[in-house]
Design a protein around this motif. Sequence first.
Motif, PDB file in Angstrom:
ATOM      1  N   TYR A   8       0.824  -1.217   0.000  1.00  0.00           N
ATOM      2  CA  TYR A   8       0.000   0.000   0.000  1.00  0.00           C
ATOM      3  C   TYR A   8       0.858   1.267   0.000  1.00  0.00           C
ATOM      4  O   TYR A   8       0.510   2.282  -0.629  1.00  0.00           O
ATOM      5  N   THR A   9       1.993   1.192   0.685  1.00  0.00           N
ATOM      6  CA  THR A   9       2.887   2.348   0.718  1.00  0.00           C
ATOM      7  C   THR A   9       3.470   2.617  -0.665  1.00  0.00           C
ATOM      8  O   THR A   9       3.564   3.768  -1.115  1.00  0.00           O
ATOM      9  N   MET A  10       3.885   1.525  -1.369  1.00  0.00           N
ATOM     10  CA  MET A  10       4.414   1.667  -2.731  1.00  0.00           C
ATOM     11  C   MET A  10       3.368   2.291  -3.654  1.00  0.00           C
ATOM     12  O   MET A  10       3.650   3.234  -4.410  1.00  0.00           O
ATOM     13  N   LEU A  11       2.131   1.775  -3.598  1.00  0.00           N
ATOM     14  CA  LEU A  11       1.070   2.328  -4.450  1.00  0.00           C
ATOM     15  C   LEU A  11       0.795   3.792  -4.109  1.00  0.00           C
ATOM     16  O   LEU A  11       0.583   4.623  -5.017  1.00  0.00           O
ATOM     17  N   ILE A  73      11.304   6.560  -2.313  1.00  0.00           N
ATOM     18  CA  ILE A  73      11.738   7.653  -3.194  1.00  0.00           C
ATOM     19  C   ILE A  73      11.721   7.175  -4.648  1.00  0.00           C
ATOM     20  O   ILE A  73      11.301   7.902  -5.556  1.00  0.00           O
ATOM     21  N   LEU A  74      12.147   5.934  -4.853  1.00  0.00           N
ATOM     22  CA  LEU A  74      12.086   5.374  -6.208  1.00  0.00           C
ATOM     23  C   LEU A  74      10.631   5.249  -6.687  1.00  0.00           C
ATOM     24  O   LEU A  74      10.342   5.477  -7.872  1.00  0.00           O
ATOM     25  N   ALA A  75       9.734   4.915  -5.763  1.00  0.00           N
ATOM     26  CA  ALA A  75       8.312   4.824  -6.136  1.00  0.00           C
ATOM     27  C   ALA A  75       7.772   6.190  -6.544  1.00  0.00           C
ATOM     28  O   ALA A  75       6.999   6.313  -7.502  1.00  0.00           O
ATOM     29  N   LEU A  76       8.202   7.234  -5.834  1.00  0.00           N
ATOM     30  CA  LEU A  76       7.805   8.589  -6.207  1.00  0.00           C
ATOM     31  C   LEU A  76       8.294   8.941  -7.610  1.00  0.00           C
ATOM     32  O   LEU A  76       7.547   9.483  -8.442  1.00  0.00           O
ATOM     33  N   LEU A  77       9.555   8.620  -7.894  1.00  0.00           N
ATOM     34  CA  LEU A  77      10.113   8.908  -9.215  1.00  0.00           C
ATOM     35  C   LEU A  77       9.413   8.104 -10.301  1.00  0.00           C
ATOM     36  O   LEU A  77       9.170   8.605 -11.399  1.00  0.00           O
ATOM     37  N   CYS A  78       9.080   6.851  -9.981  1.00  0.00           N
ATOM     38  CA  CYS A  78       8.352   6.022 -10.958  1.00  0.00           C
ATOM     39  C   CYS A  78       6.970   6.601 -11.258  1.00  0.00           C
ATOM     40  O   CYS A  78       6.532   6.646 -12.407  1.00  0.00           O
TER      41      CYS A  78
END
Length: 211
Positions: A8-11, A73-78
């Motif tokens: 859920y955090t990644m999404l 942070i990578l999830a934000l960039l993605c």
Amino acid sequence: MSLSTQFYTMLSMIAMGSFFGASLDTYQRFLNRKNRKRLIVFVNDILFWIIMGLISFYVLFLVNYGELRFYLILALLCGFSAYQALLKKFYLRVLEAFIHFTKETIRLLYRLFITLIYSPIKWIVLFLIGAILFLSRVLLTLVKFIGKVLLWVLKVVFYPIKLIGKGLLHLIPKQVKEAFRKTYHVLEGYFNIIKNVLIRAFHFIKRMFRI
């Protein structure tokens, strides 16, 4: 942190990355950097990124109580990259359509306000002012006319009395007339003295207040 919480955090961070991209395009659209002073642009940029950081931390706090990981942070960039590649053109079209719709709605409301509210009130007020001015002129003319008629009537009524008075004045003995004249001159002298005293007192009080 459990696996479901991480998922859920990644999404959430991917969604926040897309939200960053949309917010940045919206911010750039309304900022109009070319026509703004550098100081204003600098302050607005700082405020924008502070607000974005606070929103991100609030979302992260809701999902995993604010635990920050590198992969987030990578999830934000993605999410930001996905927005730039897939959603940016569509979002900008929707944004421009929304801005155009808002402008046209405001113009329509303005025209309706002018046509249905402002113009009727304006013409009613002008009509009332014109009617009041017209009635004032009519009443003033009527008062002048009545005044002239009354003055003429009074002259006609008092003309015989005036003639009688002149006739009686000739019948009064000269001694009585002379006594009236002397009395008149004496009273006039007293009135002049009182007048001069009052004028001097007025000027004296005026000088005192100036001081």
